[in-house]
Motif scaffolding. Structure first.
Motif, PDB file in Angstrom:
ATOM      1  N   ARG A  65       0.815  -1.215   0.000  1.00  0.00           N
ATOM      2  CA  ARG A  65       0.000   0.000   0.000  1.00  0.00           C
ATOM      3  C   ARG A  65       0.846   1.261   0.000  1.00  0.00           C
ATOM      4  N   ASN A  66       1.976   1.213   0.671  1.00  0.00           N
ATOM      5  CA  ASN A  66       2.797   2.406   0.813  1.00  0.00           C
ATOM      6  C   ASN A  66       3.625   2.715  -0.427  1.00  0.00           C
ATOM      7  N   GLN A  67       3.803   1.730  -1.308  1.00  0.00           N
ATOM      8  CA  GLN A  67       4.581   1.972  -2.517  1.00  0.00           C
ATOM      9  C   GLN A  67       3.722   2.711  -3.528  1.00  0.00           C
ATOM     10  N   LYS A  68       4.327   3.648  -4.219  1.00  0.00           N
ATOM     11  CA  LYS A  68       3.614   4.404  -5.243  1.00  0.00           C
ATOM     12  C   LYS A  68       3.647   3.631  -6.550  1.00  0.00           C
ATOM     13  N   VAL A  69       2.500   3.566  -7.198  1.00  0.00           N
ATOM     14  CA  VAL A  69       2.413   2.913  -8.494  1.00  0.00           C
ATOM     15  C   VAL A  69       2.605   3.993  -9.552  1.00  0.00           C
ATOM     16  N   GLU A  70       3.544   3.756 -10.464  1.00  0.00           N
ATOM     17  CA  GLU A  70       3.827   4.746 -11.491  1.00  0.00           C
ATOM     18  C   GLU A  70       2.713   4.763 -12.522  1.00  0.00           C
ATOM     19  N   LYS A  71       2.244   5.959 -12.848  1.00  0.00           N
ATOM     20  CA  LYS A  71       1.223   6.110 -13.874  1.00  0.00           C
ATOM     21  C   LYS A  71       1.901   6.240 -15.224  1.00  0.00           C
ATOM     22  N   THR A  72       1.292   5.600 -16.204  1.00  0.00           N
ATOM     23  CA  THR A  72       1.840   5.733 -17.541  1.00  0.00           C
ATOM     24  C   THR A  72       1.396   7.073 -18.109  1.00  0.00           C
ATOM     25  N   SER A  73       2.336   7.788 -18.653  1.00  0.00           N
ATOM     26  CA  SER A  73       2.061   9.105 -19.187  1.00  0.00           C
ATOM     27  C   SER A  73       1.518   8.983 -20.608  1.00  0.00           C
ATOM     28  N   VAL A  74       0.412   9.665 -20.857  1.00  0.00           N
ATOM     29  CA  VAL A  74      -0.195   9.664 -22.181  1.00  0.00           C
ATOM     30  C   VAL A  74       0.272  10.913 -22.905  1.00  0.00           C
ATOM     31  N   SER A  75       0.776  10.745 -24.093  1.00  0.00           N
ATOM     32  CA  SER A  75       1.252  11.877 -24.878  1.00  0.00           C
ATOM     33  C   SER A  75       0.143  12.314 -25.836  1.00  0.00           C
ATOM     34  N   HIS A  76      -0.367  13.510 -25.626  1.00  0.00           N
ATOM     35  CA  HIS A  76      -1.414  14.054 -26.484  1.00  0.00           C
ATOM     36  C   HIS A  76      -0.788  14.896 -27.585  1.00  0.00           C
ATOM     37  N   GLN A  77      -1.426  14.894 -28.728  1.00  0.00           N
ATOM     38  CA  GLN A  77      -0.949  15.684 -29.850  1.00  0.00           C
ATOM     39  C   GLN A  77      -2.073  16.620 -30.296  1.00  0.00           C
ATOM     40  N   LEU A  78      -1.825  17.919 -30.186  1.00  0.00           N
ATOM     41  CA  LEU A  78      -2.785  18.954 -30.560  1.00  0.00           C
ATOM     42  C   LEU A  78      -2.361  19.530 -31.902  1.00  0.00           C
ATOM     43  N   ILE A  79      -3.247  19.406 -32.891  1.00  0.00           N
ATOM     44  CA  ILE A  79      -2.915  19.803 -34.260  1.00  0.00           C
ATOM     45  C   ILE A  79      -3.924  20.836 -34.749  1.00  0.00           C
ATOM     46  N   ILE A  80      -3.409  21.939 -35.313  1.00  0.00           N
ATOM     47  CA  ILE A  80      -4.265  22.946 -35.961  1.00  0.00           C
ATOM     48  C   ILE A  80      -4.433  22.528 -37.416  1.00  0.00           C
ATOM     49  N   SER A  81      -5.675  22.276 -37.824  1.00  0.00           N
ATOM     50  CA  SER A  81      -5.928  21.856 -39.207  1.00  0.00           C
ATOM     51  C   SER A  81      -6.349  23.011 -40.099  1.00  0.00           C
ATOM     52  N   SER A  82      -6.839  24.086 -39.510  1.00  0.00           N
ATOM     53  CA  SER A  82      -7.208  25.257 -40.307  1.00  0.00           C
ATOM     54  C   SER A  82      -6.975  26.500 -39.470  1.00  0.00           C
ATOM     55  N   PRO A  83      -6.272  27.476 -39.978  1.00  0.00           N
ATOM     56  CA  PRO A  83      -5.704  27.626 -41.314  1.00  0.00           C
ATOM     57  C   PRO A  83      -4.434  26.776 -41.458  1.00  0.00           C
ATOM     58  N   THR A  84      -4.096  26.453 -42.684  1.00  0.00           N
ATOM     59  CA  THR A  84      -2.880  25.687 -42.940  1.00  0.00           C
ATOM     60  C   THR A  84      -1.667  26.596 -42.804  1.00  0.00           C
ATOM     61  N   GLU A  85      -0.485  25.981 -42.759  1.00  0.00           N
ATOM     62  CA  GLU A  85       0.757  26.736 -42.593  1.00  0.00           C
ATOM     63  C   GLU A  85       0.949  27.715 -43.756  1.00  0.00           C
ATOM     64  N   GLN A  86       1.178  28.980 -43.452  1.00  0.00           N
ATOM     65  CA  GLN A  86       1.411  30.089 -44.381  1.00  0.00           C
ATOM     66  C   GLN A  86       0.273  30.287 -45.384  1.00  0.00           C
ATOM     67  N   GLN A  87      -0.941  29.975 -44.942  1.00  0.00           N
ATOM     68  CA  GLN A  87      -2.119  30.191 -45.787  1.00  0.00           C
ATOM     69  C   GLN A  87      -2.434  31.677 -45.850  1.00  0.00           C
ATOM     70  N   THR A  88      -2.842  32.129 -47.039  1.00  0.00           N
ATOM     71  CA  THR A  88      -3.283  33.502 -47.218  1.00  0.00           C
ATOM     72  C   THR A  88      -4.805  33.521 -47.166  1.00  0.00           C
ATOM     73  N   ILE A  89      -5.343  34.340 -46.267  1.00  0.00           N
ATOM     74  CA  ILE A  89      -6.792  34.433 -46.087  1.00  0.00           C
ATOM     75  C   ILE A  89      -7.210  35.824 -46.523  1.00  0.00           C
ATOM     76  N   ARG A  90      -8.165  35.864 -47.421  1.00  0.00           N
ATOM     77  CA  ARG A  90      -8.679  37.141 -47.906  1.00  0.00           C
ATOM     78  C   ARG A  90     -10.052  37.361 -47.299  1.00  0.00           C
ATOM     79  N   ASN A  91     -10.120  38.329 -46.390  1.00  0.00           N
ATOM     80  CA  ASN A  91     -11.370  38.619 -45.711  1.00  0.00           C
ATOM     81  C   ASN A  91     -11.334  40.078 -45.266  1.00  0.00           C
ATOM     82  N   ASN A  92     -12.193  40.882 -45.841  1.00  0.00           N
ATOM     83  CA  ASN A  92     -12.203  42.315 -45.534  1.00  0.00           C
ATOM     84  C   ASN A  92     -12.690  42.619 -44.114  1.00  0.00           C
TER      85      ASN A  92
END
Length: 171
Positions: A65-92
């Motif tokens: 009981r006194n020993q700590k159980v190591e938690k497995t670390s989950v690696s999350h990946q956050l991705i921006i899908s819009s706008p794309t890299e170096q996209q030009t947006i035309r909006n007045n």
């Protein structure tokens, strides 16, 4: 004295185990009773509710009981899908929709940064920005837990916002 009387009654109720009888009625229904009748058959309860467990063949766990159980670390990946890299947006009107996703799924508070300044905090990873100045901009998103711990962050994304100019009217 009350405790002694209570213990006596408890002992009396626990130690009594009478005989059980099974009676099949004329209509076919089955009745179980503790009163023997003419066609009652005694029910053997000696093997009921008992199970034989096999001997444990594996290794005995060494954690306590006194020993700590190591938690497995989950690696999350956050991705921006819009706008794309170096996209030009035309909006007045200077409007921009930002769409992101996270794998594996996680919940928290999404923070959108525009040019290094946090603009919006919300639960959704879809943002709508208004009145953005024209020119080059950098956006990024961070997902934090309710306690403020960083779950995931996106890479910086560069985009360009173009607006029509009043000065370049054709004659």
């Amino acid at each position: 004295m009350k405790a002694l009387t209570l213990c006596f009654y408890l002992l009396c109720t626990v130690t009594y185990a009478g005989q059980l009888y099974k009676v099949i009625q004329q209509d076919g229904s089955v009745v179980y009773t503790d009163i023997p009748t003419g066609n009652a058959q005694p029910v053997d309860l000696s093997s009921a509710n008992s199970a034989v467990m096999p001997a444990y063949q594996g290794k005995i766990p060494t954690t306590t009981r006194n020993q700590k159980v190591e938690k497995t670390s989950v690696s999350h990946q956050l991705i921006i899908s819009s706008p794309t890299e170096q996209q030009t947006i035309r909006n007045n009107n200077g409007e921009l929709s930002v769409v992101a996703s996270i794998e594996p799924k996680a919940s928290g508070i999404a923070q959108l940064f525009l040019d290094g300044k946090m603009l919006i905090q919300q639960a959704s990873l879809n943002f709508t920005l208004h009145n953005i100045d024209r020119g080059e901009h950098v956006i990024s998103i961070k997902l934090v837990s309710q306690s403020g711990k960083l779950i995931a962050s996106s890479q910086d994304r560069v985009f360009y916002l173009h607006k029509a100019s009043v000065l370049t009217r054709p004659n």
